[in-house]
Design an enzyme around this catalytic site. Sequence first.
Site, mmCIF file in Angstrom:
data_model
loop_
_atom_site.group_PDB
_atom_site.id
_atom_site.type_symbol
_atom_site.label_atom_id
_atom_site.label_comp_id
_atom_site.label_asym_id
_atom_site.label_seq_id
_atom_site.Cartn_x
_atom_site.Cartn_y
_atom_site.Cartn_z
ATOM 1 N N ARG A 73 11.135 6.737 -3.135
ATOM 2 C CA ARG A 73 12.199 6.066 -3.898
ATOM 3 C C ARG A 73 13.537 6.772 -3.680
ATOM 4 O O ARG A 73 14.575 6.111 -3.529
ATOM 5 C CB ARG A 73 11.834 6.046 -5.386
ATOM 6 C CG ARG A 73 10.663 5.126 -5.701
ATOM 7 C CD ARG A 73 10.083 5.385 -7.075
ATOM 8 N NE ARG A 73 9.446 6.704 -7.165
ATOM 9 C CZ ARG A 73 8.706 7.111 -8.184
ATOM 10 N NH1 ARG A 73 8.495 6.302 -9.202
ATOM 11 N NH2 ARG A 73 8.161 8.322 -8.191
ATOM 12 N N ASP B 284 9.965 12.011 -2.149
ATOM 13 C CA ASP B 284 9.726 10.783 -2.908
ATOM 14 C C ASP B 284 10.372 9.611 -2.181
ATOM 15 O O ASP B 284 11.590 9.600 -1.957
ATOM 16 C CB ASP B 284 10.314 10.916 -4.316
ATOM 17 C CG ASP B 284 9.874 9.793 -5.243
ATOM 18 O OD1 ASP B 284 9.900 8.626 -4.814
ATOM 19 O OD2 ASP B 284 9.517 10.078 -6.395
ATOM 20 N N ARG C 262 -14.024 11.220 -6.849
ATOM 21 C CA ARG C 262 -13.481 11.065 -5.508
ATOM 22 C C ARG C 262 -13.512 12.426 -4.829
ATOM 23 O O ARG C 262 -12.982 13.411 -5.348
ATOM 24 C CB ARG C 262 -12.040 10.567 -5.556
ATOM 25 C CG ARG C 262 -11.425 10.427 -4.160
ATOM 26 C CD ARG C 262 -9.936 10.596 -4.184
ATOM 27 N NE ARG C 262 -9.375 10.514 -2.827
ATOM 28 C CZ ARG C 262 -8.159 10.924 -2.506
ATOM 29 N NH1 ARG C 262 -7.376 11.456 -3.433
ATOM 30 N NH2 ARG C 262 -7.728 10.819 -1.273
ATOM 31 N N LEU D 240 -0.267 3.701 2.242
ATOM 32 C CA LEU D 240 0.960 4.496 2.284
ATOM 33 C C LEU D 240 1.290 5.017 0.897
ATOM 34 O O LEU D 240 1.597 4.260 -0.023
ATOM 35 C CB LEU D 240 2.126 3.632 2.790
ATOM 36 C CG LEU D 240 1.880 2.871 4.099
ATOM 37 C CD1 LEU D 240 3.063 1.966 4.413
ATOM 38 C CD2 LEU D 240 1.613 3.834 5.241
ATOM 39 N N GLU E 40 -9.171 2.075 -5.775
ATOM 40 C CA GLU E 40 -10.198 3.049 -5.418
ATOM 41 C C GLU E 40 -11.126 3.329 -6.597
ATOM 42 O O GLU E 40 -12.324 3.568 -6.412
ATOM 43 C CB GLU E 40 -9.545 4.342 -4.948
ATOM 44 C CG GLU E 40 -8.746 4.178 -3.663
ATOM 45 C CD GLU E 40 -7.807 5.337 -3.395
ATOM 46 O OE1 GLU E 40 -8.147 6.177 -2.546
ATOM 47 O OE2 GLU E 40 -6.743 5.391 -4.036
ATOM 48 N N ARG F 13 3.834 16.123 4.669
ATOM 49 C CA ARG F 13 3.049 16.475 5.855
ATOM 50 C C ARG F 13 3.705 15.912 7.102
ATOM 51 O O ARG F 13 4.214 14.798 7.109
ATOM 52 C CB ARG F 13 1.619 15.942 5.733
ATOM 53 C CG ARG F 13 0.836 16.547 4.594
ATOM 54 C CD ARG F 13 -0.578 15.986 4.530
ATOM 55 N NE ARG F 13 -1.087 16.060 3.170
ATOM 56 C CZ ARG F 13 -1.858 15.139 2.606
ATOM 57 N NH1 ARG F 13 -2.226 14.067 3.284
ATOM 58 N NH2 ARG F 13 -2.266 15.279 1.370
ATOM 59 N N HIS G 189 -8.931 8.409 2.949
ATOM 60 C CA HIS G 189 -8.565 7.164 2.261
ATOM 61 C C HIS G 189 -9.572 6.044 2.520
ATOM 62 O O HIS G 189 -9.246 4.860 2.372
ATOM 63 C CB HIS G 189 -7.162 6.670 2.700
ATOM 64 C CG HIS G 189 -6.049 7.595 2.345
ATOM 65 N ND1 HIS G 189 -5.078 7.976 3.240
ATOM 66 C CD2 HIS G 189 -5.752 8.247 1.189
ATOM 67 C CE1 HIS G 189 -4.227 8.799 2.656
ATOM 68 N NE2 HIS G 189 -4.621 8.985 1.406
ATOM 69 N N ILE H 13 3.593 3.327 -1.789
ATOM 70 C CA ILE H 13 4.709 2.903 -0.948
ATOM 71 C C ILE H 13 4.423 1.525 -0.362
ATOM 72 O O ILE H 13 5.282 0.637 -0.372
ATOM 73 C CB ILE H 13 4.961 3.924 0.177
ATOM 74 C CG1 ILE H 13 5.417 5.260 -0.408
ATOM 75 C CG2 ILE H 13 5.983 3.398 1.173
ATOM 76 C CD1 ILE H 13 5.516 6.388 0.615
ATOM 77 N N ASN I 268 -10.409 11.604 -10.232
ATOM 78 C CA ASN I 268 -9.800 11.788 -8.917
ATOM 79 C C ASN I 268 -8.913 13.017 -8.993
ATOM 80 O O ASN I 268 -7.772 12.958 -9.438
ATOM 81 C CB ASN I 268 -8.989 10.536 -8.543
ATOM 82 C CG ASN I 268 -8.322 10.649 -7.176
ATOM 83 O OD1 ASN I 268 -8.292 11.718 -6.573
ATOM 84 N ND2 ASN I 268 -7.773 9.550 -6.699
ATOM 85 N N ASN J 262 4.958 -1.232 -2.957
ATOM 86 C CA ASN J 262 6.221 -1.366 -3.675
ATOM 87 C C ASN J 262 7.489 -1.338 -2.827
ATOM 88 O O ASN J 262 8.545 -1.748 -3.314
ATOM 89 C CB ASN J 262 6.320 -0.259 -4.732
ATOM 90 C CG ASN J 262 5.237 -0.389 -5.787
ATOM 91 O OD1 ASN J 262 5.044 -1.459 -6.354
ATOM 92 N ND2 ASN J 262 4.510 0.689 -6.040
#
Length: 397
Positions: A285, A283, A91, A209, A385, A241, A180, A332, A10, A335
């Site tokens: 997080r 990020d 991919r 996400l 995936e 984006r 996706h 995302i 990938n 988690n």
Amino acid sequence: MMSKLVLVLNCGSSSLKFAVLDAQNGDELLSGLAECFNLVDARIKWKMDGKKNQADLGAGAAHREALDYMVNTILASKPELAEQLVAIGHRVVHGGEKYTKSVLIDDAVVAGIEECATLAPLHNPAALIGIRAAQASFAGLPQVAVFDTAFHQTMPAEAYSYAIPQKLYREHGIRRYGMHGTSHLFVAGEAAKALGKDAADTNVISCHLGNGGSITAVRNGKSVDTSMGLTPLEGLVMGTRSGDLDPAIVFHLVDNLGYTLTEVNNMLNSQSGLLGLSELTNDCRGIEEGYNEGNKGCVLAMEVFCYRLAKYIASYTVPLKRVDAIIFTGGIGENSDLIRKKVLEHLTIFGYAVDEEKNLSARFGGEGVITKDGTPVAMVIPTNEEFVIASDALGLI
């Protein structure tokens, strides 16, 4: 008995994920990630035989160096693993209308992927690097391309058409394609199993996400609408984006503020989204940490991200009529219990009610329903995936 081991590659714009897995049962024998391409700290990490390893690739290293290291160092350290490979699955983000399913790679397919590169300029060229390197390193193995866009080729015209002169679609293929697809396909199937339903009778809204993100309405197991468009720039707020915006902003930036088109393109793809809103990080997080500390930019980024996602979810009840579940997946989605909670709180008009304990448990590899008993179902399903790509590759050979 024939081996079922497939190497999955990938190639992202600045990273490379790889894995060797049994395409029949999903067992992973090797997994790894090379990242920070073209930077001074380019590196590669991998897990094999239960042991985690990492190494520096050298300043400025990119896909070619990462693939060479994987083949000549990692796989070379365990030749019996390389000898059992029966195929390589790649991919590929964009296949346009040309590819509605996975295909064995030949010169014509390589040319077709190149033709679609203008629609995914960060991703298709990277995939081609991986394909050519794998062809050189594994000359005797069949190579298979698995397209992100393929799953969405079941969308009806009212979902994929833009309200622009239709000659642009007929002559240049300008329409919504979506990405996706491999992830949305996998989690929709897993949701059907969890709900005890047949996939062909299951309606879900799948939210993938990550640093890139998209949402898909899946009706009776098929994609009927999705948020990414001609390119991966449209749709949700993402890491860097912008997602949806008034197209006249582009003209305003160029005509009135002196931006070049190259600068606008770079800004919308690499400087916007969570990064642009927070002015701190892309990020999630870091955004959550700043949100909890009351950082204004992070609060704004969090609120916009969740609000826009909730609006998309609500709009996708239109093509589905009946929603069996909302699915959260991707880094995302799997988690961030905070984002899941905030999104579902926007959707109380539909009856969604978060179960705090279940939501907290469905993190870091956890999964399952995160809403209260007796209320509409929202669930977390880790995506896979690589397994879909490996299964398709095995099926084609």
